[in-house]
Design an enzyme around this catalytic site. Structure first.
Site, PDB file in Angstrom:
ATOM      1  CD  GLU A  39      -1.250  -2.083   2.405  1.00 26.82           C
ATOM      2  OE1 GLU A  39      -0.063  -2.416   2.289  1.00 26.82           O
ATOM      3  OE2 GLU A  39      -1.982  -2.480   3.310  1.00 26.82           O
TER       4      GLU A  39
ATOM      5  CG  ASP B 194      -1.789  -3.197   6.038  1.00 22.58           C
ATOM      6  OD1 ASP B 194      -0.580  -3.451   5.897  1.00 22.58           O
ATOM      7  OD2 ASP B 194      -2.212  -2.063   6.324  1.00 22.58           O
TER       8      ASP B 194
ATOM      9  CG  ASP C 234      -6.731  -4.905   7.380  1.00 26.71           C
ATOM     10  OD1 ASP C 234      -6.582  -4.862   6.139  1.00 26.71           O
ATOM     11  OD2 ASP C 234      -6.498  -3.926   8.115  1.00 26.71           O
TER      12      ASP C 234
ATOM     13  CD  GLU D  22     -11.217  -1.156   4.495  1.00 23.92           C
ATOM     14  OE1 GLU D  22     -11.046  -0.555   3.420  1.00 23.92           O
ATOM     15  OE2 GLU D  22     -12.351  -1.485   4.926  1.00 23.92           O
TER      16      GLU D  22
ATOM     17  CE1 TYR E 187      -1.929  -3.706   9.266  1.00 23.38           C
ATOM     18  CE2 TYR E 187      -3.656  -5.169  10.072  1.00 23.38           C
ATOM     19  CZ  TYR E 187      -3.249  -4.096   9.296  1.00 23.38           C
ATOM     20  OH  TYR E 187      -4.171  -3.410   8.541  1.00 23.38           O
TER      21      TYR E 187
ATOM     22  NE  ARG F  99      -5.426   0.590  10.349  1.00 21.36           N
ATOM     23  CZ  ARG F  99      -4.296   1.019   9.795  1.00 21.36           C
ATOM     24  NH1 ARG F  99      -3.396   0.144   9.348  1.00 21.36           N
ATOM     25  NH2 ARG F  99      -4.056   2.318   9.672  1.00 21.36           N
TER      26      ARG F  99
ATOM     27  CG  HIS G  76      -5.243 -10.511  12.504  1.00 23.19           C
ATOM     28  ND1 HIS G  76      -6.124  -9.486  12.293  1.00 23.19           N
ATOM     29  CD2 HIS G  76      -5.046 -11.093  11.302  1.00 23.19           C
ATOM     30  CE1 HIS G  76      -6.450  -9.445  11.002  1.00 23.19           C
ATOM     31  NE2 HIS G  76      -5.809 -10.424  10.398  1.00 23.19           N
TER      32      HIS G  76
END
Length: 845
Positions: A9, A82, A84, A86, A302, A304, A348
């Site tokens: 990203e 990432d 997740d 998104e 990570y 989040r 996670h």
């Protein structure tokens, strides 16, 4: 060009990973999302299974074209955003844009929880496939949010003001803040009295200590009147004190789990004063990579996440550090394991250092102060989470105020103290005060005090009786941290959304932040009241949490995304139908239309942008709507007719009676419904002969259009028009004579002793920076300076905002401003600190 293309990203992440993978890979950044729903339309085909219409995000076309060129020359594409929802959505949209749907180019999904050489290489050695369920969960969330925002926000525009927004989760967060504020405003404090004493032993050590009245006749002491407090005080004053009972407890205080997103934001707010948005930006920098002298390396996992799971290797490394740094006694026999809340993403990990041996002191030289604070917080919390419990000795002393007779009231005073016998995990995280919240009869008051050694039956001397009047307190306002905690507790939002929710509330000016507490603005209270009164079920906390759970089911593959949206939309349509204005009273509506037929001279139509507004045509449209028998005329449309009746009251004799019958007498005093003042037209005539710049002329013409449409200027508009006339008074013949006729008075000027010297200082600037165009706007320093100088010349002062901009302009041209140092000192203009090389970090989102 290398054999393999890797897409992440952000540029910072790309730089870190590129160094780890070597020359066989070309790593590029997508700069975040590359496709999304269109900005100016719903972008969702509701009738066709909620199919979204995706477009390339504005400003990403060049990025997409560059990625397409790179993909043409490679053997495979590794999508590594990432881990997740998104990130998964970014990966799916990249594959669609780069031609991956036709099967000609192999695409792989690569995920890693930390950006370290071992983790990244291991992930690329075992790439996976894109996760359709996770992508569809993100897609469903995006469509949900678009439907709610797109359909509900216009109601706010109509009923409150344009530019407002409603959001599926944002508005629930606002509701929590507003409901708390309502509690606070409605709260009526009640007085109560806390009684106690300063006492001491009769033998050494004789240091005084405090005791508090805890029990009266075995029940919690609850003194609610001044007379009761005085009576108890008098009674105690005649009594001797004796130690009745000493209770000792050993408290095992377990370490807290490692951070997840919400707890990190809460701790960073409390310990560092960081907002959730800043916390996430700093964590992003630590995750994506910091240059430690031999290249960038990710310092934390990570950020989040809602899972407290820790990788076995990380546990073992932490236990080794604990033995080495603190000693064997601080390392438990078995690793500490924590349980995540229901629904957490167990795949996670918690937020932890990627290498626990990399202590805060070891990386101090490579981090800026804010980064170091956050890293220290994460390192200490993770290290502490794998340590032994703290052992705390707590002693509670009950002291009897000896009664003089069998029928006398029995008073028990109490003192509590705690001593840390073994610090355990607090050796890493810092010594904490032992909590007495679970002590018997505790009421939340702070009983902790230093108590000397005592024996049961020992007498004590009272040095002073204490009486303290207090009041019950309203519930506290939310801080950003406590609001995040409330959202998480209620299952509203997810780790990736907390910071954005809070930012939106600030940007929309629905809340203000002062001393770390959130206070809803009057606008925020107004918006919340309207949403709750019209769409209570939609913005109910429990319903929003159930929608989050449904999205989790979509990600788990147990619920189809379109079926979920279909169920939601069926409810949503019913709720939205209830927001429509009720049908107007038929008899009153017909009387209003009949009364307006007496109008013979309608104001001319007014054009505003692309639309033309005509009073006469509006009345005719309502008549046609009523005659057709189709869509009912609403109460809001009737209100508009009544406003017209008042506006044309000189031609509508029944206007007063109509509005009184409708309960709208306030319309009769509404200045906007009165005809324009004749003096206003005279001002326009005078300005016709005056040389105005393009912007001022356009503003004057907009006011003229309003007046010619039969509408009186508002107070603000009238003041603005008067200001323009006064500023051009030198160009108006015989102005002193007409001044009184025009009812002009010069406005009071704000004290402004700064602008004149600063504008004079900029006269020495000879080399202005070239104008810069950003989007549709052009920023030209010279033109801006000239406009400020012109404004100051006309009004003799600048606004506070203009003065702040002027100071920035002076600072920007400090090298060409004569005697800048003295100006800076006199008017508080600081030089802009130079950017620290190597410390700038790109924060995605």
């Amino acid at each position: 060009m290398g054999q393999f293309l890797v897409i992440v990203e952000s540029p910072a992440k790309a730089k870190t990973i590129n160094r780890m993978l070597g020359n066989a890979y070309v790593v590029k950044s997508s700069m975040g999302h590359v496709r999304d729903l269109p900005v100016k339309s719903l972008g969702v085909d509701i009738e066709n299974g909620f199919q979204p219409k995706y477009v390339v995000v504005r400003g990403r076309r060049k990025v997409v074209d560059e990625l397409k060129r790179a993909a043409r020359d490679c053997e495979a594409v590794y999508l590594a955003p990432d881990p997740d929802r998104e990130g998964e959505a970014i990966a799916w949209h990249l594959r669609a844009l780069l031609g991956g749907e036709d099967g000609n180019m192999p695409f792989y999904r690569v995920q890693y929880n930390e950006i370290t050489a071992d983790a990244v290489r291991r992930a690329f050695a075992h790439p996976g496939e894109l996760d359709r369920n996770r992508f569809e969960a993100q897609q469903a969330r995006r469509i949900l949010d678009r439907i709610v925002g797109y359909k509900v926000s216009p109601m706010l525009w109509r009923r409150i003001k344009p530019g407002l927004s409603a959001g599926r989760v944002q508005s629930v967060a606002l509701r929590l803040v507003c409901e708390r504020e309502t509690e606070i405003r409605a709260f009526v404090p009640e007085p109560y009295w806390v009684l106690g004493a300063r006492v001491r032993k009769r033998v050494d050590p004789r240091d005084p200590f405090r005791v508090r009245l805890a029990l009266i006749n075995g029940q919690k002491a609850d003194v609610r009147s001044e007379s009761d407090a005085a009576g108890i005080r008098d009674d105690l004053d005649r009594r001797a004190l004796r130690v009745e009972k000493i209770t000792r407890r050993e408290i095992h205080k377990r370490p807290p789990p490692p951070f997840i997103t919400s707890t990190l934001q809460q701790a960073a707010s409390g310990r560092c004063g960081f907002s959730p948005r800043r916390t996430m930006a700093l964590a992003q920098q630590l995750y994506e990579g910091v240059d430690l002298g031999d290249g960038p390396a990710g310092l934390i996992t990570y950020m989040r996440t809602d899972s407290v799971t820790v990788a076995r290797e990380a546990q073992q490394a932490c236990r080794a550090l604990i033995r080495e740094r603190f000693g064997e006694a601080y390392c438990p026999a078995k690793p500490n394991v924590y349980r995540s809340r229901a629904g957490a993403q167990e795949a996670h990990e918690a937020i932890r250092p990627t290498d626990v041996q990399r202590t805060p002191d070891a990386v101090r030289a490579h981090l800026d102060p804010a980064q170091l604070k956050l890293y220290r917080l994460i390192w200490e919390r993770f290290t502490a989470s794998q340590m032994t419990p703290a052992l705390i000795d707590q002693r509670t002393v009950d002291i009897d105020a000896v009664a003089s007779g069998a029928d006398a009231d029995r008073y028990t005073l109490r003192a509590t103290d705690s001593q840390v016998r073994f610090p355990g995990y607090m050796q890493a995280s810092g010594i904490e005060k032992a909590s007495n919240k679970d002590a018997e009869d505790g009421d939340g008051e702070d009983d902790e005090t230093a108590v000397p050694p005592l024996d049961e039956g020992e007498p004590l001397d009272c040095l002073e009786w204490l009486t303290d009047r207090k009041e019950t307190q309203p519930p506290p306002r939310y801080s950003e941290a406590s609001l995040v905690r409330a959202l998480e507790k209620n299952g509203v939002g997810r780790p990736s959304t907390y910071a954005q929710i809070l930012s939106t509330l600030h940007q929309r000016e629905y809340v203000t932040r002062e001393k770390r507490t959130l206070t809803p603005t009057e606008l925020g209270m107004q918006v919340n009241a309207l949403l709750v009164s019209t769409l209570d079920p939609l913005f109910d906390v429990a319903f929003t949490a159930s929608m989050e759970a449904s999205l989790d089911d979509v990600e788990a593959g147990t619920l189809e995304w379109d079926r979920m949206l279909e169920t939601f939309y069926g409810q949503f349509q019913v709720w939205m139908e209830n927001t429509r204005s009720p049908a107007a009273d038929g008899a009153l509506l017909r009387r209003a239309l009949a009364a307006l037929k007496s109008v013979r001279e309608w104001n001319p139509p007014v054009k505003n942008g692309k639309r033309t507004y005509s009073d006469e045509r509006f009345v005719q449209s309502i008549e046609r709507q009523l005659e057709s028998g189709g869509k009912p005329v609403t109460e809001r449309q009737l209100q508009a007719l009544l406003r017209l009746a008042v506006r044309y009251r000189d031609q509508v004799p029944e206007a007063g009676a109509l509005v009184r019958e409708a309960g709208c007498e306030d319309l009769l005093d509404d200045p906007s419904l009165r005809p324009p003042r004749p003096v206003t037209l005279k001002k326009f005539e005078l300005l016709d002969a005056v040389d105005l710049d393009e912007k001022a002329r356009a503003f004057v013409e907009s006011l003229r259009t309003r007046v010619e449409g039969g509408r009186r200027l508002t107070e603000a508009q009238a003041r603005a028009l008067d200001g323009i006339v006064l500023a051009r008074s030198a160009e108006i013949p015989d102005f002193d004579r007409v001044k009184a006729e025009l009812e002009l008075t010069a406005p009071e000027r704000a004290a402004d002793e700064e602008s004149g010297p600063l504008l004079d200082a900029l006269r020495t600037v000879t080399e202005w920076k070239e104008p810069v165009t950003r989007g549709k706007r052009t920023f030209d320093d010279r033109a801006f300076y000239e406009s400020l100088a012109r404004h100051f010349g006309e009004r003799g002062c600048l606004t506070e905002r203009q003065r702040a901009a002027l100071k920035k302009l002076v600072r920007r041209y400090a090298g060409q401003v004569r005697d800048f140092a003295s100006l800076a000192e006199r008017y508080g203009i600081g030089r802009k600190a130079p950017a620290r090389r190597g410390k700038a970090r790109h924060a995605r989102r």
